[in-house]
Motif scaffolding. Structure first.
Motif, PDB file in Angstrom:
ATOM      1  N   GLN A  15       0.682  -1.464   0.523  1.00  0.00           N
ATOM      2  CA  GLN A  15      -0.420  -0.163  -0.041  1.00  0.00           C
ATOM      3  C   GLN A  15       0.889   1.220  -0.280  1.00  0.00           C
ATOM      4  OE1 GLN A  15      -3.014  -2.152  -0.933  1.00  0.00           O
ATOM      5  NE2 GLN A  15      -3.918  -0.582   0.338  1.00  0.00           N
ATOM      6  N   MET A  16       1.643   1.174   1.012  1.00  0.00           N
ATOM      7  CA  MET A  16       2.830   2.434   0.902  1.00  0.00           C
ATOM      8  C   MET A  16       3.924   2.650  -0.207  1.00  0.00           C
ATOM      9  SD  MET A  16       2.480   3.373   5.434  1.00  0.00           S
ATOM     10  CE  MET A  16       3.303   4.040   4.927  1.00  0.00           C
ATOM     11  N   ASP A  17       3.709   1.615  -0.811  1.00  0.00           N
ATOM     12  CA  ASP A  17       5.372   1.168  -1.366  1.00  0.00           C
ATOM     13  C   ASP A  17       6.547   1.485  -0.122  1.00  0.00           C
ATOM     14  OD1 ASP A  17       6.848   0.687  -4.112  1.00  0.00           O
ATOM     15  OD2 ASP A  17       7.135   3.233  -4.558  1.00  0.00           O
ATOM     16  N   SER A  18       6.625   0.814   0.587  1.00  0.00           N
ATOM     17  CA  SER A  18       7.641   1.195   1.060  1.00  0.00           C
ATOM     18  C   SER A  18       7.944  -0.207   1.966  1.00  0.00           C
ATOM     19  CB  SER A  18       7.371   1.879   2.376  1.00  0.00           C
ATOM     20  OG  SER A  18       8.851   2.243   3.670  1.00  0.00           O
ATOM     21  N   GLU A  19       9.353  -0.632   2.336  1.00  0.00           N
ATOM     22  CA  GLU A  19       9.907  -1.632   2.910  1.00  0.00           C
ATOM     23  C   GLU A  19       9.993  -1.720   4.206  1.00  0.00           C
ATOM     24  OE1 GLU A  19      13.570  -3.549   1.307  1.00  0.00           O
ATOM     25  OE2 GLU A  19      12.338  -3.105  -1.122  1.00  0.00           O
ATOM     26  N   PHE A  20       9.688  -2.801   4.734  1.00  0.00           N
ATOM     27  CA  PHE A  20       9.281  -3.144   6.393  1.00  0.00           C
ATOM     28  C   PHE A  20      10.572  -3.826   6.370  1.00  0.00           C
ATOM     29  CE2 PHE A  20       5.837  -1.106   5.543  1.00  0.00           C
ATOM     30  CZ  PHE A  20       5.213   0.014   6.815  1.00  0.00           C
ATOM     31  N   LEU A  21      11.359  -3.833   7.819  1.00  0.00           N
ATOM     32  CA  LEU A  21      12.440  -4.603   8.478  1.00  0.00           C
ATOM     33  C   LEU A  21      11.596  -5.700   9.082  1.00  0.00           C
ATOM     34  CD1 LEU A  21      14.077  -1.274   9.405  1.00  0.00           C
ATOM     35  CD2 LEU A  21      14.626  -2.427   7.744  1.00  0.00           C
ATOM     36  N   ASP A  22      13.357  -6.863   8.645  1.00  0.00           N
ATOM     37  CA  ASP A  22      13.002  -7.733   9.883  1.00  0.00           C
ATOM     38  C   ASP A  22      12.617  -7.420  11.584  1.00  0.00           C
ATOM     39  OD1 ASP A  22      13.629  -9.797   8.171  1.00  0.00           O
ATOM     40  OD2 ASP A  22      15.217  -9.598   8.461  1.00  0.00           O
TER      41      ASP A  22
END
Length: 916
Positions: A534-541
């Motif tokens: 949705q946000m075109d953003s990667e999230f971290l482990d």
């Protein structure tokens, strides 16, 4: 009094390098604050236990203020050190493990992909790949090139004495021939003034890195000579092409120009890594503020004064529409600090105001128009000298999140050290997350960009809606706000990348969560995966870990891995209509529908199914109902990609949907559904299993539930050692095995070698090893012989391990944290009393099961954990009141000894074991 000691120690610690270390002892501190030594010592030790102070176990013992130390020096990993030398040695350890490229501002944000490109180029075998850095003047190309060199040295790609040569080609604007000479060297007489042979930059940079800034100044001939060197590693000095020299050099180029118009196509083809650097105003606000902080810290160090900067100055630097770039901002900060210093040089603190900025820059309009509106939100910032990093500049929320992750890793290590149980670790982490998220509900960042935050809230709310529709994941305003504020406060920065423990603990931590918090981990991944799209953003482990514990704190009911059913049909609403009718008649949302256009291809159908399998748990199986004659092709396409059994049914109608739906409501297995659906409808059906070599597996089970089955698994793994990696040990529900036999999923997914448990589920052709027979050693040889048929094992060693780990005392030690000898003694007396009361002797299996169950029951009751409610408990008590009463009397001594009460629900479980 405590506050005065803490305040004095904070001030003293901030000047650690300027005072005698004896000043930090309890005796010295007591003299300074005017209290007796014992009182001060008590306060200091209390502060140490609370994590406020650091303890240095010198003689005399010294205490430092932890926050003051970390603000002025470096982050510490623990609260107690044997000496000051050990404390400061930790900083050297941290310096060794630092990744220079990860320290670049934006490495986890706007430069994330750029840094990954650069690392790929540097790590590439046989001398790496050439790198071209693109960006406007002052965007940080020269700085990044030097950090690339530091990275290569830190990773031992280059030796520490490897040369780093930086050269700006712009100085040869009017003489490109001279630039070629500087680059390749020249021979005597090559041109007018060439009176001797002279080495070039390629000679000097051999074995290291050559950085050529403004490389577009190279002539076409110079570019040709350079790409020839890139291809062959050979070059000739200007003036004599017969001379062939060789050099091994990693090349970094930089330019502010358009590369398509400034370079030969043949040169560009030799540049596989082209990195575009954003300008200052293209960076996120958080990164712009970090850069500003960094420059003010540098000025504080130069001036050797505390520097205080007004909010108006900060907003000017963040938002002013200035020509130039990061370099321009740095120069403005340098001038402003120098201007303020010239007026306030006698003060300990230099205050920088808007009037200290050069007037010509103040005349520029503001790019965003936000300065006036936001001035009240941005607080004054203070910078301290003699530092490179200042945690005081971080928000309290970011500090708390960082503290959470530090403690999480510390606590996780304590599991292996037997200082914490797995349950305690999960409890502590969950409680910490609850406290953090409660704070985030009321968190209102000073510099919150309203439009972006609203955008984040909108997408998180949309994600919650998706989770609610598909997994029954309820949302409320607090959950949305908490997660939004957590992610906003973190600014997508990776707190664990450079943590000294993270590299070694990341994989074990995720394995632990996969085993202990499988549902929450899976939901967290789904939640963040949907939000990232949705946000075109990667999230971290680390975000996955945090959200998993947050979901754990909500006490979500376990997500059942049920068989899923999907209807695919051609037409505008054919599938939807039929699925809707069946779901309404069955009064449960069982079928999901996909309406397909007439021209859909097999590949498109396959894509639809795979998307569904990525979004839903289909461990137990997937039923795919299609209205087309391509059953075999669909099965063949999916067989290599499915993780569980797939039943494809061709040609369906409403009665068939209802039949399948009813079987699903009765919890039939997918194999039973395959056998039972009505053959009279002349349907086609096909079962597809994953095309993988079945891994060998052993099932563990226990009559009293999954808890003991899991513990038996752990004992098996410990006994098998490295051999356990060659097979899967699978805890499974005893009753399901007994009722459904080999129809159960493990038999379709694995090659089951044996069953180990407390009760035989009686499956044909599957060897059963009773726990009681393993404990008394009777079946140890048989189990070892079975395993040695399939795996290379040390037979005698394996026998010894099994005998040791399956002894009753060892079992109880593993299952509980209580004193095994004391527990077994108490349980033996209770069981002996029960045998006398009932006037019969228990067989070995029943007695073993009682030992096992009662030991776990005692710990469970001490933890205040209850068993599930049983609706028929009153009728059960009337039917079995005689034996239940005798059991209770026999166990009264255990109740007194451990101060517990054995409830009717617990007595029923004991009665079931006694009566089998």
């Amino acid at each position: 009094m405590k506050k005065s000691i803490e305040a004095y120690l904070f001030q003293l610690t901030s000047q650690l390098n300027k005072v005698n270390r004896n000043e930090f002892s309890a005796h010295a501190l007591s003299e300074k604050v005017g209290l007796n030594r014992s009182t001060v010592s008590s306060y200091l030790n209390t502060g140490f236990r609370k994590g406020i102070l650091l303890k240095i176990k010198t003689y005399p013992v010294s205490f430092l203020h932890k926050q003051a130390f970390q603000e002025n020096y470096f982050e510490v990993s623990k609260n107690e050190y044997d000496s000051f030398e050990e404390l400061f040695a930790e900083n050297q350890t941290q310096l060794v493990t630092i990744d220079p490229l990860e320290q670049v501002i934006g490495a986890t944000g706007s430069l994330r992909e750029k840094i990954n490109q650069i690392k790929t180029a540097i790590m590439y075998p046989n001398g790496g790949l050439p790198i071209m850095l693109l960006g406007s003047s002052g965007s940080g190309k020269t700085f990044l090139a030097s950090e690339i060199y530091e990275y290569a040295v830190a990773k031992n790609i280059l030796p520490s004495d490897a040369p780093y040569i930086s050269h700006n080609c712009a100085q040869y604007y009017n003489n490109p021939e001279l630039l070629s000479s500087v680059l390749f060297g020249h021979t005597k007489g090559a041109f007018t003034g060439a009176e001797t042979d002279r080495e070039g930059l390629l000679d000097i940079a051999d074995g290291g890195i050559l950085f050529l800034d403004e490389v577009h100044r190279l002539s076409d001939e110079g570019q040709e000579k350079l790409f020839t060197f890139m291809d062959t590693g050979e070059y000739s000095p200007i003036g004599d092409n017969s001379i062939k020299k060789r050099a091994t050099i990693r090349l970094i180029f930089a330019t502010t120009e358009d590369i398509q118009s400034s370079f030969l196509p043949t040169f560009l083809r030799r540049l596989p890594v082209i990195v575009h650097l954003p300008s200052f105003h293209e960076r996120p606000q958080a990164e712009r503020l970090q850069l500003i902080d960094q420059f003010f810290i540098q000025e504080s160090n130069i001036l050797q004064r505390r520097v205080s900067v007004s909010s108006k100055v900060l907003h000017f630097l963040l938002d002013a529409n200035l020509e130039g770039n990061v370099g321009k901002i740095k120069n403005i900060i340098k001038f402003a600090c120098g201007n303020a210093y010239s007026k306030q040089w006698q003060n300990e603190e230099i205050v920088v105001r808007l009037t200290d900025i050069p007037v010509e820059h103040l005349m520029h309009p503001f790019s965003s128009g936000k300065m006036i509106n936001n001035q009240k939100n941005m607080k004054q910032r203070k910078y301290l000298p003699n530092t490179t990093y200042q945690s005081n500049l971080e928000t309290e929320e970011r500090k708390r999140v960082k503290t959470f992750f530090n403690r999480l890793l510390d606590d996780f290590q304590k599991i292996d050290a037997h200082q914490l149980s797995a349950e305690q670790f999960i409890l502590f982490a969950t409680e910490s997350v609850i406290l953090l998220m409660d704070e985030f509900v009321f968190y209102t960042p000073d510099d919150k960009e309203t439009s972006f935050f609203s955008y984040m809230i909108h997408n998180i709310r949309s994600t919650f809606q998706f989770m609610n529709e598909n997994y029954g994941f309820n949302q409320d305003g607090n959950k949305v706000l908490s997660i939004a504020n957590y992610l906003y406060a973190k600014e997508n920065q990776d707190f664990l990348t450079n943590h000294p423990k993270w590299e070694n603990l990341r994989v074990p931590l995720f394995q632990f969560l996969e085993e202990s918090m499988k549902d929450e981990l899976w939901l967290a991944k789904r939640f963040l995966n949907y939000l990232s799209i949705q946000m075109d953003s990667e999230f971290l482990d680390e975000d996955i870990v945090f959200i998993a514990f947050y979901l754990k704190s909500m006490n979500l009911s376990s997500i059942e891995s049920e068989i899923k059913a999907v209807v695919l049909a051609h037409g505008y609403s054919t599938a939807s209509s039929m699925a809707n009718v069946a779901n309404r008649m069955l009064q449960k949302n069982i079928f999901q529908a996909y309406d397909m256009p007439l021209g859909i291809t097999i590949d498109e159908i396959e894509k639809k199914v795979l998307q569904y399998m990525e979004s839903y748990r289909v461990d137990e199986g997937l039923i795919l109902m299609v209205d087309m004659g391509s059953l075999n092709i669909v099965a063949q396409h999916l067989a290599n990609k499915i993780q569980g059994p797939l039943l494809i049914i061709d040609s369906f109608n409403t009665p068939l949907l209802l039949e399948v739906g009813n079987l699903l409501l009765q919890h039939a297995t997918i194999f039973e559904i395959h056998d039972k659906i009505m053959d009279t409808l002349q349907i086609k059906k096909q079962m597809a299993m994953p095309k993988v070599n079945k891994k060998k597996a052993i099932i563990t089970c226990c009559y009293t539930g999954m808890g003991s089955a899991i513990q038996i698994k752990e004992i098996m793994k410990k006994s098998l050692g490295n051999a356990s990696n060659m097979l899967t040990i699978l805890p499974y529900d005893y009753q399901k095995l007994k009722d459904h036999k080999s129809y159960e999923l493990p038999f379709q997914m694995y090659d089951i070698l044996a069953i180990v448990g407390t009760e035989n589920p009686e499956l044909e052709n599957v060897p059963y090893f009773g726990l009681d027979k393993l404990v008394n050693g009777e079946m140890i040889d048989g189990l070892v012989d079975l395993l040695s048929d399939y795996f290379e094992v040390d037979i005698e060693k394996l026998k010894q391990e099994l005998i040791f780990n399956f002894s009753l005392r060892k079992m109880v030690e593993t299952l509980t944290i209580l004193d095994a000898d004391r527990v077994l003694h108490s349980v033996r007396e209770a069981i002996d009393e029960l045998e006398r009361s009932l006037e019969w002797s228990f067989d070995a299996n029943r007695k073993y099961l009682l030992y096992l169950h009662v030991s776990c029951m005692i710990e469970r009751l001490l933890r205040k954990e209850e068993v599930d409610d049983q609706e028929d408990i009153e009728s059960y008590k009337r039917q079995h009141w005689g034996t239940m009463e005798k059991i209770h009397r026999s166990f009264q001594q255990i109740e007194k000894e451990y101060t517990i009460t054995i409830s009717d629900l617990e007595l029923r479980l004991l009665n079931d074991i006694v009566l089998n």
